[in-house]
Scaffold this active site. Structure first.
Site, PDB file in Angstrom:
ATOM      1  N   LYS A 191       0.405  -1.147  -0.216  1.00  0.00           N
ATOM      2  CA  LYS A 191       0.343   0.411   0.046  1.00  0.00           C
ATOM      3  C   LYS A 191       0.794   1.332   0.102  1.00  0.00           C
ATOM      4  CE  LYS A 191      -4.258   0.035   0.203  1.00  0.00           C
ATOM      5  NZ  LYS A 191      -5.237  -0.347  -0.431  1.00  0.00           N
TER       6      LYS A 191
HETATM    7  P1  NAD Z   1     -12.786   7.616  -2.881  1.00  0.00           P
HETATM    8  O1  NAD Z   1     -11.568   8.456  -2.948  1.00  0.00           O
HETATM    9  O2  NAD Z   1     -13.325   6.781  -4.488  1.00  0.00           O
HETATM   10  O3  NAD Z   1     -14.267   7.960  -2.255  1.00  0.00           O
HETATM   11  C1  NAD Z   1     -14.250   7.863  -1.128  1.00  0.00           C
HETATM   12  C2  NAD Z   1     -15.720   8.276  -0.772  1.00  0.00           C
HETATM   13  O4  NAD Z   1     -15.323   8.117   1.276  1.00  0.00           O
HETATM   14  C3  NAD Z   1     -15.450   9.711  -0.897  1.00  0.00           C
HETATM   15  O5  NAD Z   1     -16.777  10.326  -1.579  1.00  0.00           O
HETATM   16  C4  NAD Z   1     -15.874  10.467   0.074  1.00  0.00           C
HETATM   17  O6  NAD Z   1     -15.892  11.651   0.450  1.00  0.00           O
HETATM   18  C5  NAD Z   1     -15.563   9.674   1.107  1.00  0.00           C
HETATM   19  N1  NAD Z   1     -15.235   9.663   2.713  1.00  0.00           N
HETATM   20  C6  NAD Z   1     -14.524  10.066   3.208  1.00  0.00           C
HETATM   21  N2  NAD Z   1     -14.204  10.121   4.436  1.00  0.00           N
HETATM   22  C7  NAD Z   1     -15.835  10.615   4.718  1.00  0.00           C
HETATM   23  C8  NAD Z   1     -16.358  10.095   6.131  1.00  0.00           C
HETATM   24  N3  NAD Z   1     -15.781  10.725   7.388  1.00  0.00           N
HETATM   25  N4  NAD Z   1     -18.345   9.735   6.330  1.00  0.00           N
HETATM   26  C9  NAD Z   1     -18.584   9.337   4.637  1.00  0.00           C
HETATM   27  N5  NAD Z   1     -17.775   9.187   3.445  1.00  0.00           N
HETATM   28  C10 NAD Z   1     -16.483   9.285   4.021  1.00  0.00           C
HETATM   29  O7  NAD Z   1     -12.011   5.773  -2.109  1.00  0.00           O
HETATM   30  P2  NAD Z   1     -12.641   4.690  -2.806  1.00  0.00           P
HETATM   31  O8  NAD Z   1     -12.028   3.842  -3.988  1.00  0.00           O
HETATM   32  O9  NAD Z   1     -14.223   4.333  -2.603  1.00  0.00           O
HETATM   33  O10 NAD Z   1     -11.876   3.914  -1.283  1.00  0.00           O
HETATM   34  C11 NAD Z   1     -13.195   4.152  -0.463  1.00  0.00           C
HETATM   35  C12 NAD Z   1     -13.010   2.578   0.665  1.00  0.00           C
HETATM   36  O11 NAD Z   1     -13.188   1.328  -0.017  1.00  0.00           O
HETATM   37  C13 NAD Z   1     -11.708   2.663   1.327  1.00  0.00           C
HETATM   38  O12 NAD Z   1     -11.653   1.833   2.256  1.00  0.00           O
HETATM   39  C14 NAD Z   1     -10.801   1.836   0.830  1.00  0.00           C
HETATM   40  O13 NAD Z   1      -9.053   1.623   1.058  1.00  0.00           O
HETATM   41  C15 NAD Z   1     -11.799   0.564   0.032  1.00  0.00           C
HETATM   42  N6  NAD Z   1     -11.368  -0.062  -1.510  1.00  0.00           N
HETATM   43  C16 NAD Z   1     -11.508   1.029  -2.655  1.00  0.00           C
HETATM   44  C17 NAD Z   1     -10.662   0.001  -4.028  1.00  0.00           C
HETATM   45  C18 NAD Z   1     -11.032   0.731  -4.619  1.00  0.00           C
HETATM   46  O14 NAD Z   1     -10.563  -0.076  -5.860  1.00  0.00           O
HETATM   47  N7  NAD Z   1     -11.052   1.502  -5.420  1.00  0.00           N
HETATM   48  C19 NAD Z   1     -10.413  -1.586  -3.476  1.00  0.00           C
HETATM   49  C20 NAD Z   1     -10.791  -2.164  -2.441  1.00  0.00           C
HETATM   50  C21 NAD Z   1     -10.577  -1.845  -1.496  1.00  0.00           C
END
Ligand code: NAD
Length: 421
Positions: free
Chosen positions: A109
């Site tokens: 990561k």
């Molecule tokens: P992103 O940046 O596209 O979106 C994150 C979202 O979370 C945004 O809408 C943001 O406003 C919101 N957010 C942040 N703080 C918040 C809070 N306190 N309350 C409510 N909403 C909040 O990120 P993403 O890629 O969608 O990732 C989200 C989660 O999924 C993370 O934990 C990431 O590690 C996990 N994840 C992502 C992927 C991927 O392919 N992108 C894969 C596996 C896991």
């Protein structure tokens, strides 16, 4: 463990989960650190010029957990909360996730402590390029492959790939996954995590006897994972009654207009301002009644405080580490009321399609969207079946079962390879 560079609540959580699983697997104390501690970490300072003429420095990290099964693989997060302990925990979770899915990767990561929404596009490009430039000696298509995570996206991956390629004097598209399709990405990667979450949420609904048609869902986080999961659930007949991001939370038992929310978020980059009437306190949103609760934002949002009060039937973890070990203990007590699809299983769609993208890039032979999605769902179903069988056989939670399979896979590979020198 003796003193370590990795600290903080998220790292402690990864360690507590590991110790619990290691006890279950009866792993000898002296074997545990070899499995758990990250192999290596690079911390860099990334100076960039801001638009106002000043210069600033952002701290960047990359943690590679283990190299036993192949290159390491994992996203890069741009968020103010990023520190080395959080990044290390996310790298360790990636290892168990990749092993559970049968991918030939260790976990990694990366991250930069920055609020990406506070940067202009030019500043974001400078930071992305400088971070990748600092990483060049540490990564490679057969060493460590990056991908998007919170606060990064396809555009950032294109800048990473371009920067790495410029230094090599040739295009090396396999250095990152989650790239735009136009630059060697795969169809279906952007949607993979959210669609995978919806697919496994449907498996969970089947298992507990909730019909998708007319079921209700609340989604925390409306970025890549949350917004795609919302749309995929709507396609399966689920009514989205609540959504939130870091700026706003909305709730409507009659169902929210997901397409309108998606258009709004794409244009404004945040949800604030979408509606006044539908606003709800972000904490309260999680405790509203629903069939499916999908945390898709941060770690540690389901804790000892709210776990007793949740009124959902299923938790489908889109985010990494959304549930603390204390909350897990409460959810174990409530297992007849709440079914948990743990992060290691639930959000693996992202890294599975990243693997497909890497394979396609190495071969320069590209698949259709149908091929990608069919193979994705087959891979998730294999993991689902393995986790459910293990949970039943050992009478343990789905989380412990998923982690046990992941940890055991890495452990066996380390045993077979032996300890160098
Ligand atoms: P992103 O940046 O596209 O979106 C994150 C979202 O979370 C945004 O809408 C943001 O406003 C919101 N957010 C942040 N703080 C918040 C809070 N306190 N309350 C409510 N909403 C909040 O990120 P993403 O890629 O969608 O990732 C989200 C989660 O999924 C993370 O934990 C990431 O590690 C996990 N994840 C992502 C992927 C991927 O392919 N992108 C894969 C596996 C896991």
């Amino acid at each position: 463990m003796a003193s370590s560079a990795y600290t903080g609540p998220v790292f402690d959580m990864a360690l507590a989960q590991f110790q619990d699983v290691a006890d279950h697997l009866e792993i000898r104390e002296d074997q545990r650190l070899r499995l758990f501690m990250p192999k290596r970490t690079l911390i860099v300072s990334c100076p960039i010029n801001l638009d106002d003429g000043s210069t600033t420095v952002f701290q960047g990290y990359r943690v590679q957990h283990h190299l036993t099964l192949g290159p390491t693989k994992g996203g890069v997060r741009f968020a103010p909360s990023v520190d080395v302990g959080e990044v290390a925990a996310l790298a360790i979770w990636m290892s168990w996730k990749c092993a559970l899915a049968g991918l030939p990767y260790g976990g990694a990561k990366g991250g930069v402590a920055v609020d990406p929404l506070a940067l202009s596009r030019r500043e974001l490009e400078s930071l992305s390029r400088r971070y990748m430039q600092e990483m060049i000696p540490f990564v490679g298509p057969h060493t460590d492959v990056m991908a998007p995570d919170m606060g990064t996206n396809e555009q950032v991956m294109a800048w990473f790939m371009d920067t790495y390629s410029m230094y090599q004097g040739k295009t090396v598209s396999e250095i990152v996954t989650g790239k735009p399709v136009e630059t060697g990405g795969t169809v279906g990667r952007r949607e993979a995590t959210g669609r995978g979450v919806a697919h496994l949420a449907a498996r969970a609904m089947e298992e507990v006897g909730v019909r998708s048609q007319g079921a209700t869902a609340i989604i925390q986080g409306f970025g890549n994972v949350g917004s795609v999961a919302a749309q995929a659930l709507v396609q399966r007949g689920v009514r989205i009654v609540g959504v939130s991001d870091h700026t706003a939370a909305y709730y409507d038992p009659a169902g929210l207009d997901v397409a309108a929310l998606e258009r709004y978020a794409r244009e404004k980059r945040i949800l604030r301002g979408f509606s006044n009437e539908l606003s709800i306190d972000a904490g309260e949103l999680l405790e509203q009644p629903c069939d499916l609760l999908v945390p898709a934002a941060l770690e540690r949002v389901i804790d000892a405080h709210n776990a007793k009060r949740l009124r959902c039937r299923i938790i489908a973890e889109g985010a990494n580490g959304p549930t603390t070990p204390e909350a897990d203990a409460i959810l174990r007590e409530r297992r007849d009321e709440i079914f948990v699809v743990p992060d290691t299983l639930c959000n693996a769609g992202g890294v599975i399609v990243s693997y497909f993208e890497w394979v396609q890039g190495l071969q320069q032979f590209f698949w259709t969207e149908d091929e990608v999605m069919e193979r994705l769902y087959a891979a998730l179903d294999r993991s689902w079946n393995a986790v459910r069988a293990r949970a039943r056989k050992d009478d343990i939670s789905n989380r412990k079962a998923a982690l046990a399979i992941g940890v055991q896979t890495v452990r066996r590979a380390k045993e077979m390879r032996g300890l160098f020198p």
